[in-house]
Design a protein around this motif. Structure first.
Motif, mmCIF file in Angstrom:
data_model
loop_
_atom_site.group_PDB
_atom_site.id
_atom_site.type_symbol
_atom_site.label_atom_id
_atom_site.label_comp_id
_atom_site.label_asym_id
_atom_site.label_seq_id
_atom_site.Cartn_x
_atom_site.Cartn_y
_atom_site.Cartn_z
ATOM 1 N N LEU A 46 0.850 -1.193 0.000
ATOM 2 C CA LEU A 46 0.000 0.000 0.000
ATOM 3 C C LEU A 46 0.884 1.241 0.000
ATOM 4 O O LEU A 46 1.680 1.449 0.907
ATOM 5 C CB LEU A 46 -0.880 -0.014 1.246
ATOM 6 C CG LEU A 46 -1.959 1.045 1.322
ATOM 7 C CD1 LEU A 46 -2.984 0.841 0.229
ATOM 8 C CD2 LEU A 46 -2.639 1.009 2.669
ATOM 9 N N THR A 47 0.745 2.030 -1.047
ATOM 10 C CA THR A 47 1.500 3.287 -1.141
ATOM 11 C C THR A 47 0.520 4.406 -1.469
ATOM 12 O O THR A 47 -0.674 4.176 -1.539
ATOM 13 C CB THR A 47 2.549 3.223 -2.263
ATOM 14 O OG1 THR A 47 1.850 3.174 -3.505
ATOM 15 C CG2 THR A 47 3.457 2.033 -2.136
ATOM 16 N N GLY A 48 1.038 5.587 -1.715
ATOM 17 C CA GLY A 48 0.167 6.704 -2.079
ATOM 18 C C GLY A 48 -0.258 6.673 -3.533
ATOM 19 O O GLY A 48 -1.057 7.492 -3.959
ATOM 20 N N GLY A 49 0.246 5.727 -4.297
ATOM 21 C CA GLY A 49 -0.073 5.676 -5.724
ATOM 22 C C GLY A 49 -1.125 4.642 -6.063
ATOM 23 O O GLY A 49 -1.559 3.876 -5.216
ATOM 24 N N SER A 50 -1.521 4.632 -7.336
ATOM 25 C CA SER A 50 -2.572 3.714 -7.783
ATOM 26 C C SER A 50 -2.101 2.272 -7.878
ATOM 27 O O SER A 50 -2.901 1.363 -7.867
ATOM 28 C CB SER A 50 -3.089 4.132 -9.157
ATOM 29 O OG SER A 50 -3.711 5.374 -9.074
ATOM 30 N N GLY A 51 -0.798 2.073 -7.997
ATOM 31 C CA GLY A 51 -0.297 0.715 -8.166
ATOM 32 C C GLY A 51 -0.553 -0.134 -6.938
ATOM 33 O O GLY A 51 -0.335 0.312 -5.819
ATOM 34 N N TYR A 52 -0.998 -1.337 -7.150
ATOM 35 C CA TYR A 52 -1.513 -2.144 -6.065
ATOM 36 C C TYR A 52 -1.079 -3.590 -6.253
ATOM 37 O O TYR A 52 -1.862 -4.497 -6.066
ATOM 38 C CB TYR A 52 -3.031 -2.024 -6.165
ATOM 39 C CG TYR A 52 -3.843 -2.221 -4.943
ATOM 40 C CD1 TYR A 52 -4.863 -3.174 -4.955
ATOM 41 C CD2 TYR A 52 -3.673 -1.460 -3.803
ATOM 42 C CE1 TYR A 52 -5.683 -3.349 -3.869
ATOM 43 C CE2 TYR A 52 -4.490 -1.624 -2.721
ATOM 44 C CZ TYR A 52 -5.487 -2.561 -2.750
ATOM 45 O OH TYR A 52 -6.304 -2.729 -1.679
ATOM 46 N N ALA A 109 7.824 4.972 -5.446
ATOM 47 C CA ALA A 109 6.795 4.925 -4.405
ATOM 48 C C ALA A 109 7.340 4.325 -3.109
ATOM 49 O O ALA A 109 6.864 4.629 -2.024
ATOM 50 C CB ALA A 109 5.608 4.117 -4.888
ATOM 51 N N PHE A 124 3.085 0.346 3.314
ATOM 52 C CA PHE A 124 2.831 -0.777 4.206
ATOM 53 C C PHE A 124 2.534 -2.019 3.391
ATOM 54 O O PHE A 124 1.925 -1.944 2.333
ATOM 55 C CB PHE A 124 1.611 -0.502 5.095
ATOM 56 C CG PHE A 124 1.820 0.608 6.065
ATOM 57 C CD1 PHE A 124 2.577 0.413 7.208
ATOM 58 C CD2 PHE A 124 1.262 1.846 5.835
ATOM 59 C CE1 PHE A 124 2.781 1.447 8.100
ATOM 60 C CE2 PHE A 124 1.456 2.885 6.720
ATOM 61 C CZ PHE A 124 2.221 2.684 7.863
#
Lengths: 68, 328
Positions: free
Chosen positions: A27-33, A45, A51
């Protein structure tokens, strides 16, 4: 701690998870998941707060697993 | 289908609705999912600038959710360009996606459309560790914490101050107090955000309706994966749902199917299929922001390589780069 690692075999690619019902994602601040099983070599990122989060696998498929 | 065919569908939707259409798809393909997050805001801005000011903007939205603060920013940004904002929901539109719908004057829902509760799980550095993976933090669902306290009060007969303190102490022994503080802050945040999103409507909602919607979406559905159909959204939640006619609904669905096919949503991403020799670079698209004026894609790129150590035939996947990329 005893590790109960499960490997989901998908032809030549092995996704390995610590339990057979959980995947881990970053989990980051970006859209990548993507799943945390991927290695992030130089993703900017990762320099941000991030996390690793567990997520239950929900699906109809009954996957045959090999236990280590 | 390629972009040319999608543009044709977007054009038809735009003509029927008398609107400008912006599509936002966060892919839920296994292994390369994407989500609603702040990095999409400049991408929206690029498209909205190209679309220009207009009387109505339809956001075609497919998502499993994501960051809860981003919908607030996107709703405000969209409303800089129009007085009437509507959302077209072909299929899944959960969590942060539902939150974004709350700010819309109209939510167009077909037979397959699904909204979801807005009861997020939160995580910070003080969250409990996953016992199966020390690197991972277990998210705490906000409603679970409040449900525990309600359970202690209603079912376990915790009513005196001493007993309440005991119940709370028990909770604080399991979950770090700062993680609990984060839960409470987010409990207040999600309600505040939902109310503010509903207050963005072009025509203000009647008194009591906002509270009814927020209470239902945050705590009265009792399961985070509850799927809200259009009937439930309209009749029970009292959302501003409209039903597409028999000619419009297939258009929405065909556009969704096009994205689902392009992003291969139904099949897990397996980079080993791209492996030629010992090492191969790959790129995979896992999200779209698209309008008639252009297209942006969320692209993961990396390397897949075969190694014989520590295990013979092991395939490793490294993601080197990820982000939104303008493709048209």
């Amino acid at each position: 701690m005893e590790e109960s690692r499960t490997i989901l075999k998908n032809e030549r690619l092995h996704f390995s998870y610590f339990t057979d019902i959980t995947k881990y994602y970053l989990l980051t601040g970006g859209s990548g998941y993507p799943l945390a099983d991927f290695v992030f070599s130089s993703t900017p990122a990762l320099k941000q707060t991030s996390f690793v989060i567990p997520e239950n696998i929900v699906g109809s498929a009954k996957i045959v697993r090999d236990r280590l | 289908m390629a972009r040319e065919q999608r543009v044709e569908i977007i054009k038809k939707i735009s003509e029927i609705r008398g609107s400008k259409v912006l599509c936002y798809v966060t892919g839920d393909r296994e292994n390369v999912s994407t989500r609603i997050a702040p990095d999409v805001t400049p991408v929206f801005y690029r498209h909205l600038e190209k679309l220009g000011e207009c009387k109505q903007i339809d956001l075609f939205l497919y998502t499993r959710g994501g960051d809860v603060l981003t919908p607030w920013r996107l709703a405000h940004l969209i409303r800089e360009y129009t007085n009437r904002f509507t959302v077209l929901v072909p299929f899944r539109c959960y969590s942060a996606g539902t939150l974004l719908c709350l700010s819309a004057d109209e939510i167009v829902m077909g037979k397959m459309s699904e909204l979801g509760p807005i009861d997020p799980s939160v995580v910070n550095a003080f969250n409990p560790q996953d016992p199966n993976n020390p690197a991972a933090k277990i998210p705490v669902n906000i409603e679970d914490v409040y449900s525990y306290l309600a359970l202690a009060g209603e079912k376990a007969g915790v009513c005196s101050t001493d007993q309440q303190v005991k119940a709370f102490t028990l909770l604080a022994e399991r979950i770090h107090p700062l993680a609990l503080g984060n839960v409470h802050r987010n409990y207040l945040l999600i309600r505040s955000l939902a109310k503010k999103m509903l207050a963005l409507h072009h025509l203000p909602l009647k008194e009591g309706r906002i509270e009814h919607i927020v209470d239902n979406l945050t705590e009265k559905l009792y399961a985070h994966n509850h799927m809200i159909s259009r009937r439930e959204a309209a009749d029970e939640l009292n959302l501003a749902v409209s039903i597409p006619d028999t000619s419009f609904e297939p258009l929405m669905w065909s556009l969704y199917q096009d994205y689902a096919e392009e992003l291969a949503l139904s099949e897990p991403f397996n980079p080993s299929e791209k492996l030629i020799g010992g090492k191969t670079e790959f790129e995979v698209v896992s999200g779209f922001v698209e309008s008639m004026q252009g297209a942006d894609a969320f692209v993961f790129s990396g390397v897949v390589e075969k190694r014989d150590f520590p295990e013979n035939g092991q395939v490793n996947v490294s993601i080197l780069k990820q982000g939104w990329k303008t493709i048209s």
